[in-house]
Design an enzyme around this catalytic site. Structure first.
Site, PDB file in Angstrom:
ATOM      1  N   ASP A 197      12.866  -5.510  -4.835  1.00 62.34           N
ATOM      2  CA  ASP A 197      13.389  -5.224  -3.492  1.00 62.34           C
ATOM      3  C   ASP A 197      13.790  -3.755  -3.462  1.00 62.34           C
ATOM      4  OD1 ASP A 197      14.896  -4.930  -1.125  1.00 62.34           O
ATOM      5  OD2 ASP A 197      15.402  -7.057  -1.127  1.00 62.34           O
ATOM      6  N   CYS A 252       7.458 -18.876   1.724  1.00 63.50           N
ATOM      7  CA  CYS A 252       8.214 -19.507   2.809  1.00 63.50           C
ATOM      8  C   CYS A 252       8.836 -18.434   3.695  1.00 63.50           C
ATOM      9  CB  CYS A 252       9.299 -20.427   2.254  1.00 63.50           C
ATOM     10  SG  CYS A 252       8.678 -21.877   1.389  1.00 63.50           S
ATOM     11  N   ALA A 253       8.249 -17.229   3.703  1.00 61.39           N
ATOM     12  CA  ALA A 253       8.801 -16.103   4.469  1.00 61.39           C
ATOM     13  C   ALA A 253       7.965 -15.843   5.714  1.00 61.39           C
ATOM     14  CB  ALA A 253       8.891 -14.867   3.580  1.00 61.39           C
ATOM     15  N   ARG A 254       6.895 -15.067   5.580  1.00 62.14           N
ATOM     16  CA  ARG A 254       6.013 -14.751   6.700  1.00 62.14           C
ATOM     17  C   ARG A 254       4.575 -14.688   6.208  1.00 62.14           C
ATOM     18  NH1 ARG A 254       8.062 -15.767  11.696  1.00 62.14           N
ATOM     19  NH2 ARG A 254      10.224 -15.082  11.790  1.00 62.14           N
ATOM     20  N   ASP A 278       4.632 -22.397   3.453  1.00 64.84           N
ATOM     21  CA  ASP A 278       5.240 -22.922   4.683  1.00 64.84           C
ATOM     22  C   ASP A 278       4.868 -22.069   5.883  1.00 64.84           C
ATOM     23  OD1 ASP A 278       7.196 -24.741   6.048  1.00 64.84           O
ATOM     24  OD2 ASP A 278       8.292 -22.871   6.366  1.00 64.84           O
ATOM     25  N   GLU A 283      -1.022 -19.901  13.030  1.00 68.57           N
ATOM     26  CA  GLU A 283      -0.323 -21.177  13.165  1.00 68.57           C
ATOM     27  C   GLU A 283      -0.544 -21.755  14.559  1.00 68.57           C
ATOM     28  OE1 GLU A 283       3.799 -20.594  12.105  1.00 68.57           O
ATOM     29  OE2 GLU A 283       3.303 -19.806  10.118  1.00 68.57           O
ATOM     30  N   HIS A 302       5.711 -24.720   8.660  1.00 67.76           N
ATOM     31  CA  HIS A 302       6.713 -23.723   9.080  1.00 67.76           C
ATOM     32  C   HIS A 302       8.044 -24.386   9.434  1.00 67.76           C
ATOM     33  CE1 HIS A 302       7.100 -19.431  10.901  1.00 67.76           C
ATOM     34  NE2 HIS A 302       8.224 -19.813  10.323  1.00 67.76           N
TER      35      HIS A 302
END
Length: 337
Positions: A197, A252-254, A278, A283, A302
């Site tokens: 990060d 599971c973010a974008r 996810d 989508e 999602h």
């Protein structure tokens, strides 16, 4: 004198949650009106110039009337809506980012916009952990075999069994609210945690490393970054090729963070053990997508952030800022154009 508030809830962030939360902050000071939007029974979409919205501009304008405050998760707070409601002074968007509000129009008309950062951090972190375990231990596949009447002891072959998190190296791309919770969970299970990060200079859990080092060392990689011009497509074929054989990747973010075709290619070649997603580049997932047929991929629609606590958190965070607004205090979570 009471303040008129429109609760424009939906079938997840319910109006009763919004109203009860505001009443706990400002008992007797607010008069409520309600409208229930169709999401998630009807998918959200673009409405005029705003994204991920539910309902129509006309529907919202009629419901707002002379309301001073609007609390919602999905209503389209477009320029036309804001201009049609001159009494409106505060918009509360019960999600991590106010994408369904025109912030420039709000600023031009003296309307403050607040939102609910972190509302689903706990739910998303727990879902991420579940997805890691599901992919690593082939839980969905073995369940499907059993329900189809197949008892497959061949899953016990060495090449078919997955890893334990205890003692494994897990890399997190993004160490914000969700990533930090995932790191804590993984550390508690005995995993060696790596974090990439660029906005972090220190961490209380795990080791900060470069993206290249993380991808080359981690047996599990899970994504928790925001989508920006710098992070779009940040995990592509070269990064996936650098992962250890038998590794797992979770998102599971974008969807925009990852090259999904490269993941499918890697699984087909036998390099990656599996994956769990996810979120997706499109989508709903289109028919014929390789994601639906590539073995070893776990899919959910999602809903990583979908928990009852998330809905209650959204209502509580917005209501706390409503209380501050009514008392003339600075708000905690305001959005800027």
């Amino acid at each position: 004198m009471t303040t008129r508030l429109l609760a424009a809830g939906d079938h997840f962030v319910l109006n009763r949650l919004l109203i009860d939360a505001v009443r706990s902050q400002a008992p007797g000071e607010v008069e409520f009106a309600e409208i229930t939007l169709d999401w998630p029974l009807v998918p959200f979409g673009r409405v005029a110039e705003v994204d991920e919205a539910s309902g129509t501009e006309d529907q919202l304008i009629e419901a707002l009337g002379d309301a001073e405050i609007c609390l919602t998760q999905m209503a389209p707070l477009t320029r036309r809506v804001i201009e049609a409601c001159p009494r409106l002074k505060l918009i509360g968007i019960g999600r991590g980012g106010p994408v369904n509000a025109n912030l420039e129009a709000a600023a031009e008309h003296g309307v403050t916009v607040c939102y609910a950062p972190g509302r689903n951090a706990g739910a998303t972190a727990e879902h991420t952990l579940g997805m890691i375990l599901a992919a690593a231990r082939r839980i969905p596949q073995t369940h499907a075999d059993l329900t189809a009447g197949r008892w497959r002891s061949d899953y016990y072959r060495y090449d078919e069994v997955g890893i334990e998190l205890d003692g494994s190296t897990v890399g997190l791309v993004g160490g914000g609210a969700v990533g930090h919770r995932v790191a804590q969970m993984l550390a508690a299970l005995g995993a060696k945690v790596l974090i990439h990060d660029p906005y972090l200079t220190e961490t209380t859990v795990g080791e900060l490393v470069s993206l290249d080092e993380l991808m080359s060392r981690a047996q599990v990689v899970t994504l928790h970054a925001r989508v920006t011009p710098e992070t779009t497509g940040m995990i592509g074929a070269p990064q996936i090729a650098a992962m250890p054989p038998g590794a797992i990747i979770v998102n599971c973010a974008r969807g925009a963070l990852l090259d999904y075709e490269a993941v499918c290619d890697s699984i087909d070649k036998g390099q990656l053990f599996g994956a769990a997603f996810d979120v997706f580049p499109e989508e709903p997932i289109p028919a014929g997508s390789r994601l639906l047929s590539t073995p070893g991929i776990v899919l959910t629609p999602h809903l990583a952030g979908a928990s009852r606590q998330t809905a209650a958190n959204a209502a509580r965070i917005l209501a706390e800022d409503v209380g501050r607004y009514l008392r003339g205090e600075p708000l905690a979570h305001t959005a800027k154009a």
